[in-house]
Scaffold this active site. Structure first.
Site, PDB file in Angstrom:
ATOM      1  N   HIS A 176      28.248   8.811 -77.735  1.00  0.00           N
ATOM      2  CA  HIS A 176      27.798   7.448 -77.995  1.00  0.00           C
ATOM      3  C   HIS A 176      28.998   6.571 -78.354  1.00  0.00           C
ATOM      4  O   HIS A 176      30.037   7.066 -78.794  1.00  0.00           O
ATOM      5  CB  HIS A 176      26.868   7.396 -79.222  1.00  0.00           C
ATOM      6  CG  HIS A 176      25.736   8.357 -79.221  1.00  0.00           C
ATOM      7  ND1 HIS A 176      24.427   7.967 -79.031  1.00  0.00           N
ATOM      8  CD2 HIS A 176      25.684   9.706 -79.435  1.00  0.00           C
ATOM      9  CE1 HIS A 176      23.627   9.013 -79.121  1.00  0.00           C
ATOM     10  NE2 HIS A 176      24.372  10.090 -79.360  1.00  0.00           N
ATOM     11  N   TYR A 177      28.834   5.264 -78.245  1.00  0.00           N
ATOM     12  CA  TYR A 177      29.695   4.355 -78.987  1.00  0.00           C
ATOM     13  C   TYR A 177      28.860   3.669 -80.056  1.00  0.00           C
ATOM     14  O   TYR A 177      27.632   3.593 -79.950  1.00  0.00           O
ATOM     15  CB  TYR A 177      30.430   3.355 -78.098  1.00  0.00           C
ATOM     16  CG  TYR A 177      29.630   2.284 -77.375  1.00  0.00           C
ATOM     17  CD1 TYR A 177      28.542   1.619 -77.947  1.00  0.00           C
ATOM     18  CD2 TYR A 177      30.013   1.878 -76.096  1.00  0.00           C
ATOM     19  CE1 TYR A 177      27.866   0.612 -77.283  1.00  0.00           C
ATOM     20  CE2 TYR A 177      29.339   0.868 -75.421  1.00  0.00           C
ATOM     21  CZ  TYR A 177      28.264   0.239 -76.025  1.00  0.00           C
ATOM     22  OH  TYR A 177      27.594  -0.761 -75.369  1.00  0.00           O
ATOM     23  N   THR A 178      29.527   3.182 -81.102  1.00  0.00           N
ATOM     24  CA  THR A 178      28.794   2.558 -82.200  1.00  0.00           C
ATOM     25  C   THR A 178      28.273   1.182 -81.828  1.00  0.00           C
ATOM     26  O   THR A 178      27.237   0.743 -82.345  1.00  0.00           O
ATOM     27  CB  THR A 178      29.680   2.440 -83.444  1.00  0.00           C
ATOM     28  OG1 THR A 178      30.850   1.669 -83.112  1.00  0.00           O
ATOM     29  CG2 THR A 178      30.099   3.831 -83.940  1.00  0.00           C
TER      30      THR A 178
ATOM     31  N   GLU B 283      29.403  10.001 -82.443  1.00  0.00           N
ATOM     32  CA  GLU B 283      29.538   8.544 -82.434  1.00  0.00           C
ATOM     33  C   GLU B 283      31.021   8.188 -82.402  1.00  0.00           C
ATOM     34  O   GLU B 283      31.798   8.654 -83.243  1.00  0.00           O
ATOM     35  CB  GLU B 283      28.882   7.926 -83.660  1.00  0.00           C
ATOM     36  CG  GLU B 283      27.369   7.884 -83.614  1.00  0.00           C
ATOM     37  CD  GLU B 283      26.823   6.741 -82.765  1.00  0.00           C
ATOM     38  OE1 GLU B 283      27.631   5.927 -82.262  1.00  0.00           O
ATOM     39  OE2 GLU B 283      25.587   6.671 -82.622  1.00  0.00           O
TER      40      GLU B 283
ATOM     41  N   HIS C 296      24.913   8.718 -73.772  1.00  0.00           N
ATOM     42  CA  HIS C 296      23.653   8.198 -74.295  1.00  0.00           C
ATOM     43  C   HIS C 296      22.901   7.456 -73.192  1.00  0.00           C
ATOM     44  O   HIS C 296      21.669   7.526 -73.094  1.00  0.00           O
ATOM     45  CB  HIS C 296      23.940   7.267 -75.476  1.00  0.00           C
ATOM     46  CG  HIS C 296      22.757   7.010 -76.340  1.00  0.00           C
ATOM     47  ND1 HIS C 296      22.770   6.075 -77.352  1.00  0.00           N
ATOM     48  CD2 HIS C 296      21.511   7.552 -76.380  1.00  0.00           C
ATOM     49  CE1 HIS C 296      21.605   6.057 -77.959  1.00  0.00           C
ATOM     50  NE2 HIS C 296      20.817   6.946 -77.391  1.00  0.00           N
TER      51      HIS C 296
ATOM     52  N   ASP D   7      25.779   3.089 -73.525  1.00  0.00           N
ATOM     53  CA  ASP D   7      26.990   3.667 -74.113  1.00  0.00           C
ATOM     54  C   ASP D   7      27.183   5.134 -73.677  1.00  0.00           C
ATOM     55  O   ASP D   7      26.211   5.795 -73.330  1.00  0.00           O
ATOM     56  CB  ASP D   7      26.937   3.565 -75.640  1.00  0.00           C
ATOM     57  CG  ASP D   7      25.722   4.234 -76.266  1.00  0.00           C
ATOM     58  OD1 ASP D   7      24.597   3.929 -75.834  1.00  0.00           O
ATOM     59  OD2 ASP D   7      25.881   5.050 -77.199  1.00  0.00           O
TER      60      ASP D   7
END
Length: 264
Positions: free
Chosen positions: A44-46, A109, A151, A161
């Site tokens: 994921h990215y935040t 993350e 994700h 993401d």
């Protein structure tokens, strides 16, 4: 008299500097209620401009979200949830028939502002840390290459993401994940939203065979477009437009043909 604070256990991965505990987790359970082990890895990215705020949100009981690991821009790694526990990172999602992705996976993350900030390149120290962390996790749990996913792969209508600037090719070169060189973008026939019929059925069947949660309806609907975009973000990032052009179709075909038949 002084009392010492209880020491936190060591992180599961040697790549993590320490544990920064989140309360947001539960038991990993299979469909029959038995404990299960993770066999997927989700990146994921935040999607937030400030890494510290993103970390605090993942550790706030109000948020009801978490991940197993958090990777800062400078490559610093923290563990938030024990790998044996079910972190709350995937949401409503599906991959290869599995719908409880949280119970099936380990989630990472990556601190990054995401699409709202124009998808800037990921920092080199951060990607180096992600490679080291994912290599360690995949080796210890025996996670198959095709089960290292974005994700956006598992929730294509909701998420985008870690995005098209995430360097999946570099991870693959380090032995992580499944990837093939994308076919060149050019002309030729294509399928697009609104199309119907057997060619669309074949496209949807190919995506379902690879793992995407899509039904074979013969209609190029909103879900099909979202799956095509998710696929392009991961495997053909040069052009992310939701149109199944010749490059997209050829890359998908090559991925299916080269998919490992067993855990690496």
């Amino acid at each position: 008299m002084t009392t010492s604070r209880p020491q936190l256990p060591a992180p599961d991965s040697k790549v993590a500097a320490k544990i920064f505990p989140s309360p947001n987790h539960g038991e990993r359970l299979a469909r029959d209620g038995a404990p299960r082990r993770p066999d997927m890895l989700v990146l994921h990215y935040t999607g937030m401009p400030d890494a510290g705020q993103a970390l605090q949100w993942l550790c706030n009981p109000v948020s009801q979200v978490s991940a197993h690991y958090f990777v800062f821009e400078d490559g610093h790694v923290l563990q938030l949830v024990p790998e044996a526990r079910r972190a709350w990172h995937a949401g409503q999602s599906s991959w290869d028939g599995e719908t409880d992705i949280n119970s099936a996976s380990i989630g990472i993350e990556i601190a990054h502002p995401g699409h709202p900030s124009g998808m800037p390149p990921y920092a080199e120290p951060q990607i180096d840390a992600v490679i080291a962390l994912t290599r360690d996790i995949v080796a210890r749990w025996g996670i198959a290459p095709q089960r290292v996913v974005a994700h956006s792969d598992i929730a294509p209508e909701r998420k985008c993401d870690p995005g098209e600037t995430f360097p999946w090719e570099r991870l693959h070169a380090a032995g992580i994940g499944h990837w093939v060189r994308p076919a060149a973008v050019g002309g030729g026939r294509f399928l697009s939203p609104g199309d119907r019929g057997q060619p669309v059925e074949a496209l949807q069947a190919m995506f379902a065979l690879y793992g995407y949660g899509i039904a074979v309806s013969g209609v190029y609907d909103a879900l099909t477009e979202a799956v095509v975009r998710a696929f392009q973000r991961h495997f053909r990032p040069e052009r992310v437009d939701g149109i199944a052009d010749a490059s997209t179709l050829t890359t998908l075909r090559d991925l299916i043909a080269s998919r490992p038949s067993s855990v690496a």
